[in-house]
Design a protein around this motif. Structure first.
Motif, PDB file in Angstrom:
ATOM      1  N   ARG A   1      37.294  20.548   5.315  1.00  0.00           N
ATOM      2  CA  ARG A   1      38.750  20.487   5.416  1.00  0.00           C
ATOM      3  C   ARG A   1      39.287  19.201   4.809  1.00  0.00           C
ATOM      4  NH1 ARG A   1      42.393  21.420  10.931  1.00  0.00           N
ATOM      5  NH2 ARG A   1      44.437  21.154   9.941  1.00  0.00           N
ATOM      6  N   ALA A   2      38.589  18.070   5.024  1.00  0.00           N
ATOM      7  CA  ALA A   2      39.029  16.800   4.444  1.00  0.00           C
ATOM      8  C   ALA A   2      38.998  16.858   2.921  1.00  0.00           C
ATOM      9  CB  ALA A   2      38.150  15.662   4.961  1.00  0.00           C
ATOM     10  N   ALA A   3      37.928  17.452   2.355  1.00  0.00           N
ATOM     11  CA  ALA A   3      37.834  17.583   0.902  1.00  0.00           C
ATOM     12  C   ALA A   3      38.924  18.508   0.361  1.00  0.00           C
ATOM     13  CB  ALA A   3      36.451  18.108   0.517  1.00  0.00           C
ATOM     14  N   TYR A   4      39.200  19.605   1.082  1.00  0.00           N
ATOM     15  CA  TYR A   4      40.232  20.552   0.641  1.00  0.00           C
ATOM     16  C   TYR A   4      41.618  19.922   0.727  1.00  0.00           C
ATOM     17  CZ  TYR A   4      43.175  24.703   0.453  1.00  0.00           C
ATOM     18  OH  TYR A   4      44.137  25.605   0.111  1.00  0.00           O
ATOM     19  N   ASP A   5      41.899  19.189   1.819  1.00  0.00           N
ATOM     20  CA  ASP A   5      43.207  18.555   1.974  1.00  0.00           C
ATOM     21  C   ASP A   5      43.464  17.546   0.863  1.00  0.00           C
ATOM     22  OD1 ASP A   5      43.744  20.008   4.211  1.00  0.00           O
ATOM     23  OD2 ASP A   5      43.265  18.426   5.639  1.00  0.00           O
ATOM     24  N   ARG A   6      42.411  16.893   0.393  1.00  0.00           N
ATOM     25  CA  ARG A   6      42.593  15.835  -0.600  1.00  0.00           C
ATOM     26  C   ARG A   6      42.615  16.363  -2.028  1.00  0.00           C
ATOM     27  NH1 ARG A   6      39.393  10.015  -0.494  1.00  0.00           N
ATOM     28  NH2 ARG A   6      40.727   8.953  -2.011  1.00  0.00           N
ATOM     29  N   TYR A   7      41.727  17.357  -2.321  1.00  0.00           N
ATOM     30  CA  TYR A   7      41.586  17.798  -3.709  1.00  0.00           C
ATOM     31  C   TYR A   7      41.883  19.284  -3.916  1.00  0.00           C
ATOM     32  CZ  TYR A   7      39.037  13.367  -3.931  1.00  0.00           C
ATOM     33  OH  TYR A   7      38.683  12.051  -3.838  1.00  0.00           O
ATOM     34  N   GLY A   8      42.240  20.008  -2.858  1.00  0.00           N
ATOM     35  CA  GLY A   8      42.459  21.436  -3.004  1.00  0.00           C
ATOM     36  C   GLY A   8      41.148  22.181  -3.199  1.00  0.00           C
ATOM     37  N   HIS A   9      41.202  23.347  -3.839  1.00  0.00           N
ATOM     38  CA  HIS A   9      40.004  24.153  -4.035  1.00  0.00           C
ATOM     39  C   HIS A   9      38.964  23.426  -4.869  1.00  0.00           C
ATOM     40  CE1 HIS A   9      41.548  27.754  -2.092  1.00  0.00           C
ATOM     41  NE2 HIS A   9      42.675  27.626  -2.763  1.00  0.00           N
ATOM     42  N   ALA A  10      39.412  22.555  -5.789  1.00  0.00           N
ATOM     43  CA  ALA A  10      38.474  21.823  -6.632  1.00  0.00           C
ATOM     44  C   ALA A  10      37.588  20.906  -5.816  1.00  0.00           C
ATOM     45  CB  ALA A  10      39.237  21.012  -7.689  1.00  0.00           C
ATOM     46  N   GLY A  11      38.079  20.426  -4.679  1.00  0.00           N
ATOM     47  CA  GLY A  11      37.290  19.520  -3.852  1.00  0.00           C
ATOM     48  C   GLY A  11      36.113  20.191  -3.170  1.00  0.00           C
ATOM     49  N   LEU A  12      36.079  21.539  -3.192  1.00  0.00           N
ATOM     50  CA  LEU A  12      34.999  22.270  -2.519  1.00  0.00           C
ATOM     51  C   LEU A  12      33.870  22.631  -3.472  1.00  0.00           C
ATOM     52  CD1 LEU A  12      37.233  24.677  -0.403  1.00  0.00           C
ATOM     53  CD2 LEU A  12      36.142  22.565   0.361  1.00  0.00           C
ATOM     54  N   GLU A  13      34.023  22.266  -4.759  1.00  0.00           N
ATOM     55  CA  GLU A  13      32.972  22.577  -5.718  1.00  0.00           C
ATOM     56  C   GLU A  13      31.689  21.850  -5.336  1.00  0.00           C
ATOM     57  OE1 GLU A  13      34.299  21.707  -9.618  1.00  0.00           O
ATOM     58  OE2 GLU A  13      35.933  23.151  -9.594  1.00  0.00           O
ATOM     59  N   GLY A  14      30.603  22.573  -5.301  1.00  0.00           N
ATOM     60  CA  GLY A  14      29.325  21.976  -4.936  1.00  0.00           C
ATOM     61  C   GLY A  14      29.088  21.897  -3.447  1.00  0.00           C
ATOM     62  N   MET A  15      30.074  22.267  -2.620  1.00  0.00           N
ATOM     63  CA  MET A  15      29.913  22.246  -1.164  1.00  0.00           C
ATOM     64  C   MET A  15      29.691  23.684  -0.691  1.00  0.00           C
ATOM     65  SD  MET A  15      32.932  19.604   0.007  1.00  0.00           S
ATOM     66  CE  MET A  15      32.300  19.490   1.679  1.00  0.00           C
ATOM     67  N   PRO A  16      28.523  24.000  -0.177  1.00  0.00           N
ATOM     68  CA  PRO A  16      28.271  25.374   0.278  1.00  0.00           C
ATOM     69  C   PRO A  16      29.177  25.744   1.437  1.00  0.00           C
ATOM     70  CG  PRO A  16      26.539  23.912   1.037  1.00  0.00           C
ATOM     71  CD  PRO A  16      27.398  23.113   0.081  1.00  0.00           C
ATOM     72  N   ILE A  17      29.678  26.962   1.425  1.00  0.00           N
ATOM     73  CA  ILE A  17      30.524  27.466   2.502  1.00  0.00           C
ATOM     74  C   ILE A  17      29.747  28.555   3.227  1.00  0.00           C
ATOM     75  CG2 ILE A  17      32.684  28.614   3.093  1.00  0.00           C
ATOM     76  CD1 ILE A  17      33.923  27.431   0.618  1.00  0.00           C
ATOM     77  N   ASP A  18      29.338  28.250   4.457  1.00  0.00           N
ATOM     78  CA  ASP A  18      28.644  29.266   5.229  1.00  0.00           C
ATOM     79  C   ASP A  18      29.628  29.880   6.226  1.00  0.00           C
ATOM     80  OD1 ASP A  18      28.561  27.882   7.877  1.00  0.00           O
ATOM     81  OD2 ASP A  18      27.382  26.430   6.746  1.00  0.00           O
TER      82      ASP A  18
END
Length: 371
Positions: A63-80
Motif C-alpha cells: 500500500r505504501a508503494a502504491y500510494d507513492r508511485y501508483g501501479h508502477a510502484g508495484l512492479e517487481g513486488m509479488p501480489i499474493d
C-alpha cells in the motif's frame, strides 16, 4: 498497467481508510460479486479486480508503494492472495452454515504482524546504517514446544466430538432434513483437550520473549518509510506461517537542513557586501563542509544548486542535490565607519524608490486565485 482502475476506487474507499475499513469494504464486495452467488457475465472479472485491490491495500508495504508511485510502484513486488481471513467465512454468510469457524479452528493461520518505530538522526536517514533494536513477541513455548501440555503429559482426544472438532445437529426444514455442522464447544474445534496445561505458558503453547536484532536501514529512507522483515512477526496458529515485522522510520529535524524528496535545502544568510560584490563562503553539507561561490549581484531568494549532494535514491542509483537558498541580512546597527561608507554609497545611488511591476507568473496566480 494503464488500464488498471484505482484500487481505492475499486473498493469504494478513500485513501485515508483504515485497515479495518479496507477489510470491511472487501468483504461486502466479495459477497456481492462472488461467482457462486452473482451470475452476471462480468461478476468473475469484478471479483478478481476486488481481490487484487484488497491484496495490495491490505498489505502495509504494497500500500505504501502504491500510494507513492501508483501501479508502477508495484512492479517487481509479488501480489499474493493469502488473506487474513478464509473464504469459508463468506460461504457461511451466504448460506448460513457454521463452516467458517469450524475450519478456521483447525486450519493453519498466519501469525500477527508487528510494528516497531525507529527514530533516526537526519544524517542516519541519508546514509543508512545497521540499527540495533529490541522488542517483544510471542514465540513457541520453550517448555512444551507449543503443545500447551505440561511436559510428561499429552493432549487427549475430545470426548464430545471424538476428535473431529465439530458437532452435528439434524433439523427439519421445508426442504427436508438438514445437518448443521458447528464447532465443538468443548475443544473449540481443535479435536483435543489439555488436562494438565503447561505451567510456563498456561496451556497457550506460546510465550512472550525479548528479541534483539540488528537491522539494515538503507540509505535514503524518509519520515514514514516502512521496512518489511518477512517472518519476524508472531508465530501462526496450527503450524501456520509467521507474521512480518514492519519497521516504521521517523527522522529527527536537523539544525540546518530540510528535505524535499531527494533534495536537501539549506537557507544561507549573507551580508549586503557579499550579495553585491560576490564572495566565496564555506557551508555545511551532509558530506562535510564545502566552499561555494556567491555571484556578484545575488538577489534574495537566489538558489545555488550543488549536484549530487542530496539524499540517495531508494529505488535507483544516484543522489539528489543540495539547494542553497540565499537571503540577504540588512544590518540593524552600524559603526560610525560603516555608516559613513553607506552614506557615501547612498549619494551615488540616488534616492528614488521604484514600484516593481508584477511578473507574468504572479499575474496568472492572482487571476487564478480570484476564480
Amino acid at each position: 498497467m494503464a488500464n488498471k482502475r484505482d484500487y481505492y476506487e475499486v473498493l469504494g474507499i478513500n485513501r485515508g481508510a483504515s485497515h479495518e475499513e479496507v477489510r470491511r469494504a472487501f468483504r461486502g464486495l466479495a459477497k456481492e460479486y462472488h461467482p457462486d452467488v452473482n451470475k452476471s457475465s462480468d461478476a468473475e472479472a469484478k471479483f478478481k479486480e476486488i481481490n487484487e485491490a484488497y491484496a495490495v491495500l491490505s498489505d502495509a508495504e504494497r500500500r505504501a508503494a502504491y500510494d507513492r508511485y501508483g501501479h508502477a510502484g508495484l512492479e517487481g513486488m509479488p501480489i499474493d492472495f493469502n488473506f487474513d481471513f478464509p473464504f469459508s467465512d463468506l460461504f457461511s454468510e451466504f448460506f448460513g452454515f457454521g463452516m467458517g469457524n469450524r475450519r478456521q479452528a483447525r486450519t493453519p493461520r498466519r501469525g500477527a504482524d508487528l510494528r516497531y518505530d525507529v527514530s533516526l538522526e537526519f544524517e542516519e536517514a541519508v546514509f543508512g546504517l545497521d540499527k540495533e533494536i529490541e522488542f517483544q513477541r510471542l514465540e513457541i513455548c520453550s517448555v512444551c514446544n507449543g503443545s500447551g501440555a505440561e511436559p510428561g503429559t499429552s493432549p487427549i482426544r475430545c470426548s464430545t466430538c471424538n476428535g473431529s472438532g465439530e458437532v452435528r445437529q439434524a433439523r427439519q426444514t421445508f426442504l427436508g432434513s438438514l445437518v448443521n455442522v458447528s464447532t465443538c464447544p468443548t475443544c473449540g474445534g481443535r479435536g483435543e483437550t489439555i488436562s494438565t496445561p503447561c505451567q510456563n505458558c498456561n496451556g497457550r503453547g506460546q510465550e512472550r520473549k525479548k528479541v534483539e536484532k540488528v537491522i539494515p536501514i538503507p540509505a535514503g529512507v524518509d519520515e514514514g518509510t516502512q521496512i518489511r522483515l518477512a517472518g519476524e512477526g508472531e508465530p501462526g496458529a496450527n503450524n501456520g506461517p509467521t507474521g512480518d515485522l514492519y519497521i516504521v522510520i521517523h527522522v529527527k529535524p536537523h539544525r540546518y537542513f530540510r528535505r524535499r524528496n531527494n533534495d536537501i535545502l539549506l537557507d544561507l544568510a549573507i551580508n549586503v557586501a557579499q550579495a553585491t560584490l560576490g564572495a566565496e563562503v564555506t557551508i555545511p553539507t551532509v558530506d562535510g563542509e564545502e566552499k561555494i561561490k556567491i555571484q556578484p549581484g545575488s538577489q534574495p531568494g537566489k538558489m545555488i544548486r550543488m549536484k549530487d549532494k542530496g539524499v540517495p535514491h531508494l529505488r535507483r542509483n544516484g543522489r539528489g542535490d543540495q539547494l542553497v537558498i540565499l537571503s540577504v541580512e540588512i544590518p540593524r546597527s552600524l559603526s560610525s565607519e560603516q555608516r559613513e561608507i553607506f552614506e557615501k554609497l547612498a549619494e551615488t545611488m540616488g534616492t528614488e524608490a521604484l514600484p516593481q511591476e508584477m511578473s507574468l507568473i504572479d499575474r496568472l496566480k492572482e487571476l487564478l486565485g480570484g476564480l
